[in-house]
Write a protein that holds these residues in place. Sequence first.
Motif, PDB file in Angstrom:
ATOM      1  N   ARG A 152       0.871  -1.185   0.000  1.00 28.57           N
ATOM      2  CA  ARG A 152       0.000   0.000   0.000  1.00 28.57           C
ATOM      3  C   ARG A 152       0.906   1.233   0.000  1.00 28.57           C
ATOM      4  O   ARG A 152       1.192   1.790   1.049  1.00 28.57           O
ATOM      5  N   GLU A 155      -0.224   7.603  -0.723  1.00 24.58           N
ATOM      6  CA  GLU A 155      -0.869   8.397  -1.772  1.00 24.58           C
ATOM      7  C   GLU A 155      -0.746   9.876  -1.418  1.00 24.58           C
ATOM      8  O   GLU A 155      -0.656  10.235  -0.259  1.00 24.58           O
ATOM      9  N   TYR A 157      -2.728  12.588  -1.600  1.00 25.82           N
ATOM     10  CA  TYR A 157      -3.819  13.466  -1.183  1.00 25.82           C
ATOM     11  C   TYR A 157      -4.044  13.445   0.318  1.00 25.82           C
ATOM     12  O   TYR A 157      -4.170  14.486   0.950  1.00 25.82           O
ATOM     13  N   GLY A 161      -1.042   5.137   3.694  1.00 19.61           N
ATOM     14  CA  GLY A 161      -0.237   4.081   3.120  1.00 19.61           C
ATOM     15  C   GLY A 161       0.987   3.780   3.964  1.00 19.61           C
ATOM     16  O   GLY A 161       1.104   4.240   5.098  1.00 19.61           O
ATOM     17  N   ARG A 171       2.478  16.419  -0.731  1.00 18.12           N
ATOM     18  CA  ARG A 171       1.025  16.437  -0.683  1.00 18.12           C
ATOM     19  C   ARG A 171       0.460  17.284  -1.816  1.00 18.12           C
ATOM     20  O   ARG A 171       1.058  18.274  -2.239  1.00 18.12           O
TER      21      ARG A 171
END
Length: 182
Positions: A152, A155, A157, A161, A171
């Motif tokens: 995982r 990410e 946004y 993970g 970000r």
Amino acid sequence: MSRIGKKPITVPAGVDVTINGHEVTVKGPKGTLTNTFRPEINIALENGEILVTRPNDEQANRSYHGLTRTLLANMVEGVTNGFTKELEVNGVGYRAQKQGNNLVMNLGYSHQVIVPESNGITIEVPSPNKIIISGADKQEVGQFAAVVRKKRPPEPYKGKGIKYASEHIRRKEGKAAKGAKK
């Protein structure tokens, strides 16, 4: 000459180095590592130091010179102190735990993700959102950490993970924030 390649590698007390042709075995308190190196590069053990030399200044030999010395230094460092990688699990409901020799993670999927411990690798989970992977072989530790992280990846946004402890996630703004700037 290569600046890295011509540095001698000091062999600490308690570490045994055996050179058999182009195969080098290093034994220490953390384990035993064996590696076979290129036949062009000469490896010698003199006065408690490993010396790496090359026959000439061809481009390939210059490349292998520094590489061989670095790999040998990593082998000595690994059997002496070992290597570790720290991973952080970020996300609501995301957590990791160790059950026997398996790393069991809840990562937002409908099922648990189970990663078995491999040879020479030890996994510690001091808290539900921290994983520490350690071992004597630097390449194996890094590869195993990459396999766990790939289950995982973080990410951009929300930052959810698995990420390395030293990694910084850049970000991004969401769609709502982008539309509000007009």
